[in-house]
Design a protein around this motif. Structure first.
Motif, PDB file in Angstrom:
ATOM      1  N   ILE A  13     -48.488 -44.698  -7.852  1.00 58.54           N
ATOM      2  CA  ILE A  13     -48.984 -45.681  -8.838  1.00 58.54           C
ATOM      3  C   ILE A  13     -48.542 -46.058  -9.989  1.00 58.54           C
ATOM      4  N   ASN A  14     -47.911 -44.768 -10.662  1.00 64.67           N
ATOM      5  CA  ASN A  14     -47.164 -44.837 -12.020  1.00 64.67           C
ATOM      6  C   ASN A  14     -45.996 -45.622 -11.800  1.00 64.67           C
ATOM      7  N   TYR A  15     -44.987 -45.343 -10.860  1.00 65.19           N
ATOM      8  CA  TYR A  15     -44.162 -46.412 -10.381  1.00 65.19           C
ATOM      9  C   TYR A  15     -44.405 -47.766 -10.143  1.00 65.19           C
ATOM     10  N   GLN A  16     -45.548 -48.055  -9.722  1.00 70.15           N
ATOM     11  CA  GLN A  16     -45.764 -49.331  -9.396  1.00 70.15           C
ATOM     12  C   GLN A  16     -45.922 -50.167 -10.620  1.00 70.15           C
ATOM     13  N   TYR A  17     -46.670 -49.378 -11.502  1.00 69.86           N
ATOM     14  CA  TYR A  17     -46.821 -49.853 -12.850  1.00 69.86           C
ATOM     15  C   TYR A  17     -45.777 -50.350 -13.708  1.00 69.86           C
ATOM     16  N   VAL A  18     -44.927 -49.373 -13.532  1.00 67.22           N
ATOM     17  CA  VAL A  18     -43.599 -49.406 -14.318  1.00 67.22           C
ATOM     18  C   VAL A  18     -42.701 -50.606 -13.843  1.00 67.22           C
ATOM     19  N   PHE A  19     -42.638 -50.734 -12.320  1.00 68.02           N
ATOM     20  CA  PHE A  19     -41.799 -51.676 -11.652  1.00 68.02           C
ATOM     21  C   PHE A  19     -42.496 -52.939 -11.909  1.00 68.02           C
ATOM     22  N   GLN A  54     -44.912 -34.621 -12.616  1.00 69.75           N
ATOM     23  CA  GLN A  54     -45.863 -35.660 -13.285  1.00 69.75           C
ATOM     24  C   GLN A  54     -45.855 -37.024 -12.859  1.00 69.75           C
ATOM     25  N   SER A  55     -44.480 -37.552 -12.559  1.00 71.08           N
ATOM     26  CA  SER A  55     -44.607 -38.942 -12.669  1.00 71.08           C
ATOM     27  C   SER A  55     -45.197 -39.439 -11.108  1.00 71.08           C
ATOM     28  N   PHE A  56     -45.351 -38.297 -10.350  1.00 68.31           N
ATOM     29  CA  PHE A  56     -45.827 -38.582  -8.934  1.00 68.31           C
ATOM     30  C   PHE A  56     -47.241 -38.079  -8.724  1.00 68.31           C
ATOM     31  N   GLY A  92     -53.781 -30.302 -16.525  1.00 75.60           N
ATOM     32  CA  GLY A  92     -52.652 -29.351 -16.748  1.00 75.60           C
ATOM     33  C   GLY A  92     -52.302 -28.652 -15.502  1.00 75.60           C
ATOM     34  N   LYS A  93     -52.647 -29.184 -14.175  1.00 70.91           N
ATOM     35  CA  LYS A  93     -52.406 -28.561 -12.937  1.00 70.91           C
ATOM     36  C   LYS A  93     -50.965 -28.829 -12.357  1.00 70.91           C
ATOM     37  N   VAL A  94     -50.299 -29.814 -13.056  1.00 71.41           N
ATOM     38  CA  VAL A  94     -49.006 -30.038 -12.652  1.00 71.41           C
ATOM     39  C   VAL A  94     -47.816 -28.944 -13.134  1.00 71.41           C
ATOM     40  N   LEU A  95     -46.792 -28.581 -12.370  1.00 72.11           N
ATOM     41  CA  LEU A  95     -46.041 -27.686 -12.875  1.00 72.11           C
ATOM     42  C   LEU A  95     -44.671 -28.234 -12.345  1.00 72.11           C
ATOM     43  N   PHE A  96     -44.290 -27.678 -11.022  1.00 76.05           N
ATOM     44  CA  PHE A  96     -42.946 -28.261 -10.438  1.00 76.05           C
ATOM     45  C   PHE A  96     -43.151 -29.036  -9.195  1.00 76.05           C
ATOM     46  N   TRP A  97     -44.309 -29.283  -8.972  1.00 80.88           N
ATOM     47  CA  TRP A  97     -44.821 -29.970  -7.575  1.00 80.88           C
ATOM     48  C   TRP A  97     -45.773 -31.157  -7.906  1.00 80.88           C
ATOM     49  N   PRO A  98     -45.540 -32.232  -7.292  1.00 83.79           N
ATOM     50  CA  PRO A  98     -46.705 -33.177  -7.616  1.00 83.79           C
ATOM     51  C   PRO A  98     -48.080 -32.700  -6.960  1.00 83.79           C
ATOM     52  N   VAL A  99     -49.128 -33.071  -7.644  1.00 82.05           N
ATOM     53  CA  VAL A  99     -50.486 -32.681  -7.152  1.00 82.05           C
ATOM     54  C   VAL A  99     -51.313 -33.847  -7.079  1.00 82.05           C
ATOM     55  N   SER A 109     -55.065 -51.044  -7.499  1.00 83.49           N
ATOM     56  CA  SER A 109     -56.442 -50.773  -7.024  1.00 83.49           C
ATOM     57  C   SER A 109     -56.532 -49.260  -7.229  1.00 83.49           C
ATOM     58  N   GLY A 110     -55.451 -48.456  -7.507  1.00 81.68           N
ATOM     59  CA  GLY A 110     -55.731 -47.146  -7.560  1.00 81.68           C
ATOM     60  C   GLY A 110     -55.702 -46.808  -8.976  1.00 81.68           C
ATOM     61  N   LEU A 111     -56.190 -47.578  -9.781  1.00 78.52           N
ATOM     62  CA  LEU A 111     -56.235 -47.352 -11.435  1.00 78.52           C
ATOM     63  C   LEU A 111     -56.700 -45.966 -11.753  1.00 78.52           C
ATOM     64  N   ALA A 112     -57.682 -45.501 -10.875  1.00 78.95           N
ATOM     65  CA  ALA A 112     -58.258 -43.828 -11.266  1.00 78.95           C
ATOM     66  C   ALA A 112     -57.183 -43.058 -11.118  1.00 78.95           C
ATOM     67  N   HIS A 113     -56.053 -43.050 -10.430  1.00 74.89           N
ATOM     68  CA  HIS A 113     -55.136 -42.124 -10.102  1.00 74.89           C
ATOM     69  C   HIS A 113     -53.627 -42.489 -11.169  1.00 74.89           C
ATOM     70  N   MET A 114     -54.056 -43.390 -12.126  1.00 75.95           N
ATOM     71  CA  MET A 114     -53.024 -43.526 -13.022  1.00 75.95           C
ATOM     72  C   MET A 114     -53.310 -43.134 -14.374  1.00 75.95           C
ATOM     73  N   ASP A 115     -52.367 -42.661 -15.038  1.00 72.51           N
ATOM     74  CA  ASP A 115     -52.640 -41.912 -16.446  1.00 72.51           C
ATOM     75  C   ASP A 115     -51.492 -42.507 -17.387  1.00 72.51           C
ATOM     76  N   PRO A 116     -51.622 -42.758 -18.579  1.00 74.13           N
ATOM     77  CA  PRO A 116     -50.417 -43.018 -19.606  1.00 74.13           C
ATOM     78  C   PRO A 116     -49.291 -42.147 -19.490  1.00 74.13           C
ATOM     79  N   GLU A 117     -49.803 -40.736 -19.430  1.00 76.82           N
ATOM     80  CA  GLU A 117     -48.515 -39.850 -19.431  1.00 76.82           C
ATOM     81  C   GLU A 117     -47.696 -39.766 -18.081  1.00 76.82           C
ATOM     82  N   GLY A 118     -48.402 -40.081 -16.845  1.00 76.45           N
ATOM     83  CA  GLY A 118     -47.792 -40.193 -15.847  1.00 76.45           C
ATOM     84  C   GLY A 118     -46.864 -41.564 -15.829  1.00 76.45           C
ATOM     85  N   ILE A 119     -47.217 -42.495 -16.381  1.00 75.52           N
ATOM     86  CA  ILE A 119     -46.359 -43.710 -16.728  1.00 75.52           C
ATOM     87  C   ILE A 119     -45.175 -43.436 -17.544  1.00 75.52           C
TER      88      ILE A 119
END
Length: 293
Positions: free
Chosen positions: A60-66, A37-39, A48-55, A249-259
């Motif tokens: 971008i989530n790590y970019q926000y955290v860093f 989910q983090s990727f 809810g498409k993410v199970l054990f492999w990034p979709v 710039s990839g805001l559309a690909h960023m979600d609070p849950e992913g962060i």
């Protein structure tokens, strides 16, 4: 003469392997789901498409955290209390465990009984808080390291290890003119690497996961360790993101849950990476430290 395993023994081995494999997967799969989910993109996480492999892989989530200074500040606080706190723990535990492991020191049994009492009876929260306040340790990182300087369980493990050091070795050091401190530094500690590594892992994991003590004694957000900051992110309904920031710039690909998932991974990986380097000493220390009490 080697005997051929019986059919019952072979069935037991197969069942044992399957059971341990399923148990390992039960522990590993939730971590893989958080990592995936983090990727993953916002749309994939929401649907809810993410199970054990990034979709729709994205970092971008790590970019926000860093880029979040508050998270890095909390990360630095956690690293500090883990390193300094673990050193305090090992020094304090060894300083108490070694004297009570030598038969020539009077009063050692009374000390052991007092430590044992602390394993059975613990002080309630309010008296602990009043004590920390009167000692002026509140809103200080010392409140996260000093109160638990010696763990009673770890004390008994280290004492058991020290009991196995031959008295003849200690006596020979004294005959050669070694002071107690020099003997501990040159003889005892080099022999104690396994137990030091084992208890060091226990203490370090405890400090890295510091949460309740920080909630009780720390009111300044600048002094919050990583676990408290992570809890704030998880329970928060909204994570502030500046839509005008060119950094995302990839805001559309960023979600609070992913962060949140990215922050969990960052908080988990460092302490996991330490274990392989200390595994050999850890296993040996637990074996020899638990034989004799």
């Amino acid at each position: 003469m080697n005997r051929k395993p019986t059919a019952g023994w072979q069935v037991f081995n197969i069942f044992n392997v399957l059971f341990l494999t399923l148990l390992s997967l039960a522990m590993l799969l939730p971590f893989l789901n958080v990592l995936a989910q983090s990727f993953s993109s916002s749309q994939a996480i929401v649907n809810g498409k993410v199970l054990f492999w990034p979709v729709q892989f994205t970092a971008i989530n790590y970019q926000y955290v860093f880029s979040d200074a508050a998270i890095w500040r909390s990360f630095g606080v956690t690293v500090y209390i883990t390193v300094v706190g673990t050193l305090i723990n090992l020094i304090a535990t060894a300083s108490l465990a070694y004297p009570v492991s030598r038969p020539e020191y009077a009063g050692r049994n009374a000390v052991v009984i007092m430590v044992l009492i602390t394993m059975v009876f613990t002080a309630p929260l309010i008296p602990n808080f009043i004590l920390m306040k009167n000692l002026h340790l509140t809103n200080s990182l010392w409140a996260l390291m000093i109160p638990g300087a010696i763990s009673a369980f770890n004390f008994f493990v280290m004492r058991s290890f020290f009991l196995q050091i031959p008295s003849e070795l200690i006596d020979s050091g004294r005959i050669d003119g070694c002071s107690e401190l020099r003997m501990i530094w040159n003889i005892v500690l080099p022999l104690s690497k396994p137990v030091m590594a084992s208890l060091g892992i226990f203490y370090a994991v405890s400090h890295w996961n510091t949460y309740q003590s920080a909630l009780y004694y720390i009111n300044k957000p600048a002094l919050w360790p990583l676990q408290v900051k992570l809890r704030q992110l998880i329970v928060s309904e909204d994570i502030s993101i500046d839509p005008n920031s060119s950094q995302f710039s990839g805001l559309a690909h960023m979600d609070p849950e992913g962060i949140k998932m990215a922050t969990i991974i960052i908080a988990t990986i460092p302490i996991i990476l330490i274990y392989p380097f200390l595994q050999r000493h850890f296993v040996k220390g637990m074996m020899v430290g638990s034989v004799k009490s």
